[in-house]
Design a protein around this motif. Structure first.
Motif, PDB file in Angstrom:
ATOM      1  N   ASP A 299       0.852  -1.186   0.000  1.00 50.40           N
ATOM      2  CA  ASP A 299       0.000   0.000   0.000  1.00 50.40           C
ATOM      3  C   ASP A 299       0.888   1.236   0.000  1.00 50.40           C
ATOM      4  OD1 ASP A 299      -2.070   1.760   0.137  1.00 50.40           O
ATOM      5  OD2 ASP A 299      -2.475   1.453   2.272  1.00 50.40           O
ATOM      6  N   GLY A 300       1.298   1.652  -1.186  1.00 46.23           N
ATOM      7  CA  GLY A 300       2.140   2.827  -1.306  1.00 46.23           C
ATOM      8  C   GLY A 300       3.527   2.479  -1.793  1.00 46.23           C
ATOM      9  N   ARG A 301       4.281   3.517  -2.108  1.00 41.04           N
ATOM     10  CA  ARG A 301       5.625   3.368  -2.623  1.00 41.04           C
ATOM     11  C   ARG A 301       6.571   4.257  -1.822  1.00 41.04           C
ATOM     12  NH1 ARG A 301       4.633   1.920  -8.063  1.00 41.04           N
ATOM     13  NH2 ARG A 301       3.251   0.122  -7.878  1.00 41.04           N
ATOM     14  N   PRO A 302       7.834   3.898  -1.762  1.00 40.16           N
ATOM     15  CA  PRO A 302       8.798   4.803  -1.116  1.00 40.16           C
ATOM     16  C   PRO A 302       9.003   6.042  -1.969  1.00 40.16           C
ATOM     17  CG  PRO A 302       9.940   2.994  -2.185  1.00 40.16           C
ATOM     18  CD  PRO A 302       8.476   2.687  -2.288  1.00 40.16           C
ATOM     19  N   GLU A 303       9.581   7.061  -1.377  1.00 38.30           N
ATOM     20  CA  GLU A 303       9.908   8.290  -2.086  1.00 38.30           C
ATOM     21  C   GLU A 303      11.417   8.509  -2.057  1.00 38.30           C
ATOM     22  OE1 GLU A 303       7.747  11.516  -0.416  1.00 38.30           O
ATOM     23  OE2 GLU A 303       5.779  10.740  -1.013  1.00 38.30           O
ATOM     24  N   THR A 304      11.896   9.250  -3.031  1.00 41.65           N
ATOM     25  CA  THR A 304      13.319   9.568  -3.089  1.00 41.65           C
ATOM     26  C   THR A 304      13.774  10.174  -1.761  1.00 41.65           C
ATOM     27  OG1 THR A 304      13.241   9.950  -5.464  1.00 41.65           O
ATOM     28  CG2 THR A 304      15.058  10.963  -4.261  1.00 41.65           C
ATOM     29  N   GLY A 305      14.850   9.633  -1.217  1.00 37.17           N
ATOM     30  CA  GLY A 305      15.380  10.110   0.059  1.00 37.17           C
ATOM     31  C   GLY A 305      14.953   9.281   1.246  1.00 37.17           C
ATOM     32  N   ASP A 306      13.965   8.392   1.070  1.00 35.84           N
ATOM     33  CA  ASP A 306      13.527   7.541   2.177  1.00 35.84           C
ATOM     34  C   ASP A 306      14.640   6.588   2.598  1.00 35.84           C
ATOM     35  OD1 ASP A 306      11.050   8.683   2.283  1.00 35.84           O
ATOM     36  OD2 ASP A 306       9.961   6.975   1.431  1.00 35.84           O
ATOM     37  N   ASP A 307      14.634   6.235   3.869  1.00 37.05           N
ATOM     38  CA  ASP A 307      15.584   5.245   4.371  1.00 37.05           C
ATOM     39  C   ASP A 307      15.230   3.852   3.871  1.00 37.05           C
ATOM     40  OD1 ASP A 307      17.220   6.947   5.760  1.00 37.05           O
ATOM     41  OD2 ASP A 307      16.254   6.596   7.708  1.00 37.05           O
ATOM     42  N   ILE A 308      16.252   3.049   3.640  1.00 41.59           N
ATOM     43  CA  ILE A 308      16.115   1.611   3.429  1.00 41.59           C
ATOM     44  C   ILE A 308      16.571   0.952   4.724  1.00 41.59           C
ATOM     45  CG2 ILE A 308      16.870  -0.379   2.084  1.00 41.59           C
ATOM     46  CD1 ILE A 308      17.518   1.644  -0.178  1.00 41.59           C
ATOM     47  N   THR A 309      15.758   0.038   5.228  1.00 41.26           N
ATOM     48  CA  THR A 309      16.059  -0.522   6.541  1.00 41.26           C
ATOM     49  C   THR A 309      16.070  -2.045   6.499  1.00 41.26           C
ATOM     50  OG1 THR A 309      13.727  -0.485   7.216  1.00 41.26           O
ATOM     51  CG2 THR A 309      15.046   1.458   7.740  1.00 41.26           C
ATOM     52  N   VAL A 310      16.785  -2.612   7.480  1.00 39.24           N
ATOM     53  CA  VAL A 310      16.769  -4.047   7.753  1.00 39.24           C
ATOM     54  C   VAL A 310      16.567  -4.198   9.251  1.00 39.24           C
ATOM     55  CG1 VAL A 310      18.086  -6.196   7.736  1.00 39.24           C
ATOM     56  CG2 VAL A 310      18.308  -4.601   5.827  1.00 39.24           C
ATOM     57  N   GLY A 311      15.437  -4.771   9.645  1.00 36.94           N
ATOM     58  CA  GLY A 311      15.140  -4.910  11.068  1.00 36.94           C
ATOM     59  C   GLY A 311      15.095  -3.584  11.790  1.00 36.94           C
ATOM     60  N   GLY A 312      14.644  -2.554  11.115  1.00 42.77           N
ATOM     61  CA  GLY A 312      14.543  -1.230  11.714  1.00 42.77           C
ATOM     62  C   GLY A 312      15.822  -0.415  11.672  1.00 42.77           C
ATOM     63  N   ARG A 313      16.897  -0.997  11.170  1.00 46.00           N
ATOM     64  CA  ARG A 313      18.184  -0.295  11.100  1.00 46.00           C
ATOM     65  C   ARG A 313      18.408   0.228   9.694  1.00 46.00           C
ATOM     66  NH1 ARG A 313      23.334  -2.155   9.729  1.00 46.00           N
ATOM     67  NH2 ARG A 313      22.444  -4.253   9.540  1.00 46.00           N
ATOM     68  N   SER A 314      18.764   1.498   9.577  1.00 50.96           N
ATOM     69  CA  SER A 314      18.973   2.105   8.265  1.00 50.96           C
ATOM     70  C   SER A 314      20.235   1.547   7.616  1.00 50.96           C
ATOM     71  CB  SER A 314      19.083   3.626   8.389  1.00 50.96           C
ATOM     72  OG  SER A 314      19.340   4.208   7.130  1.00 50.96           O
ATOM     73  N   VAL A 315      20.086   1.105   6.352  1.00 49.72           N
ATOM     74  CA  VAL A 315      21.240   0.573   5.615  1.00 49.72           C
ATOM     75  C   VAL A 315      21.391   1.240   4.248  1.00 49.72           C
ATOM     76  CG1 VAL A 315      21.174  -1.676   6.747  1.00 49.72           C
ATOM     77  CG2 VAL A 315      19.883  -1.317   4.620  1.00 49.72           C
ATOM     78  N   GLY A 316      20.580   2.249   3.978  1.00 47.81           N
ATOM     79  CA  GLY A 316      20.691   2.877   2.669  1.00 47.81           C
ATOM     80  C   GLY A 316      19.657   3.947   2.427  1.00 47.81           C
ATOM     81  N   ARG A 317      19.640   4.401   1.180  1.00 47.73           N
ATOM     82  CA  ARG A 317      18.789   5.526   0.773  1.00 47.73           C
ATOM     83  C   ARG A 317      18.156   5.242  -0.582  1.00 47.73           C
ATOM     84  NH1 ARG A 317      19.254   9.496  -2.872  1.00 47.73           N
ATOM     85  NH2 ARG A 317      18.345  11.558  -2.428  1.00 47.73           N
ATOM     86  N   ILE A 318      16.857   5.496  -0.672  1.00 42.44           N
ATOM     87  CA  ILE A 318      16.121   5.326  -1.928  1.00 42.44           C
ATOM     88  C   ILE A 318      16.421   6.490  -2.869  1.00 42.44           C
ATOM     89  CG2 ILE A 318      13.803   5.560  -2.914  1.00 42.44           C
ATOM     90  CD1 ILE A 318      14.213   2.789  -2.180  1.00 42.44           C
ATOM     91  N   GLY A 319      16.643   6.160  -4.137  1.00 33.10           N
ATOM     92  CA  GLY A 319      16.822   7.174  -5.171  1.00 33.10           C
ATOM     93  C   GLY A 319      15.578   7.293  -6.032  1.00 33.10           C
TER      94      GLY A 319
END
Length: 378
Positions: A299-319
């Motif tokens: 339900d929805g899509r990420p936006e540019t700049g959103d965090d990418i997470t694994v188990g609640g921990r940030s591991v990257g950034r959406i482009g």
């Protein structure tokens, strides 16, 4: 074209069916699509499509030292760029972080540069203040605008409108051999899997040339189509797939002209070179650029700049996030180098997986690091 990118509106937007790109996006002022964005993408890889990219900021540089001067202040080896040759190039800050990405073509005594609309004024200001005593004269090249022809029939479209077709990627030719001042055609190595061309046409004749391409058989396509194919090809876009910490190694911009890169590793000094050399010789970049497949049922899509997470921990950034006509929802992303390719990620409201073909596993020890280890007896 207005000097203020946000105020630009392309005359092609008046074409029937044109839907304007979002005003808060980098392609504002041009068409997002013409009613069938997925069909437009399909045309760009099976037949031919024309995309209005006239909001790109164009700079013209004249003067007999223009190439040797550019060579000293940018990352690519361009001092000996031949007439009718092109290159991708970067301007870095003192810490090696990417400030500007540009595509440049030298033709008939002028170097033409096109770059992102919102970055162009700053790039022109930087170039202008760096001239000093060099015989180089950068100015706004507002008499030219960029359109792109994509697809396996693009070369026949060009011939149909009287243009010659450059043979190899980064080759360029005059748009009209009888009138070299009219503009140029440049073959590019992306975004399509087949043939891609940038055409710099006269700004005051954009409507005319657009109509010529359409009559010759090109389908009208918006920036959505171009972006979907760019993301599929893994090509980053400054400001979307990069942030203010991005260094060239993280997004695949390392390489000379023949390698379709933007940073030559064996050229002389330029701003930010120390970081480039240190990472190349001694370390690994902290992040890597990958293609993500997004869960289309979410339900929805990420936006540019959103965090990418694994188990609640940030591991990257959406482009860039975009719907592709074959792959569905996809995105480019910068993720931490240590994240394994098989990791299930959370990208905003949906799950995401890394495309394994976009994940280059680099386990080689750099020459500089190996030399240090030998000195330390390792």
């Amino acid at each position: 074209m207005s000097e203020t990118p946000g105020l630009y509106s392309s005359p092609v937007l008046a074409r029937p069916g044109a839907v304007a790109a979002p005003q808060d996006g980098p392609d504002r002022g041009t068409a997002w699509h013409y009613g069938d964005p997925l069909g437009e993408q399909r045309a760009a890889v099976t037949t031919a499509a024309v995309v209005d990219r006239s909001n790109r900021f164009v700079i013209a540089i004249t003067g007999e030292e223009r190439l040797t001067w550019l060579h000293t202040i940018s990352s690519q080896h361009v001092a000996t760029l031949a007439d009718g040759a092109s290159a991708e190039n970067l301007s870095l800050d003192v810490n090696g972080r990417v400030e500007h990405h540009m595509v440049m073509t030298d033709l008939d005594g002028t170097t033409w540069i096109d770059t992102e609309a919102d970055r162009g004024p700053d790039l022109l200001a930087f170039l202008s203040k760096m001239v000093f005593w060099s015989k180089a004269a950068p100015r706004r090249g507002s008499e030219r605008v960029v359109v792109s022809l994509l697809g396996p029939k693009a070369d026949s479209i060009l011939r149909a409108v009287g243009a010659e077709v450059p043979a190899m990627p980064y080759d360029a030719l005059p748009l009209d051999a009888a009138n070299p001042d009219l503009g140029l055609v440049r073959r590019m190595p992306w975004p399509t899997r087949t043939d891609s061309f940038d055409v710099l046409v006269p700004a005051d004749r954009l409507d005319e040339w657009w109509a010529k391409f359409v009559v010759a058989g090109a389908r009208e396509a918006g920036s959505w189509a171009f972006e979907a194919l760019r993301v599929e090809s893994g090509r980053p876009r400054l400001g979307l797939d990069t942030d203010d910490r991005t260094i060239p190694h993280e997004v695949g911009w390392i390489g000379g002209v023949t390698e379709f890169g933007a940073v030559h590793l064996e050229k002389g000094c330029y701003r930010g070179q120390e970081t480039v050399a240190r990472v190349h010789n001694l370390g690994k970049p902290p992040r890597r650029l990958v293609l993500l497949h997004l869960d289309g049922s979410a339900d929805g899509r990420p936006e540019t700049g959103d965090d990418i997470t694994v188990g609640g921990r940030s591991v990257g950034r959406i482009g860039t996030v975009v719907d592709h006509f074959e792959l569905g929802p996809i995105a480019l992303a910068q993720i931490k180098r240590a994240v394994p390719v098989e990791t299930t990620l959370d990208a905003g409201p949906c799950a995401a997986s890394i495309d394994p073909d976009s994940y280059v596993l680099d386990t080689a020890v750099q020459a500089g690091r190996a030399a240090v280890d030998r000195l330390r007896g390792r």
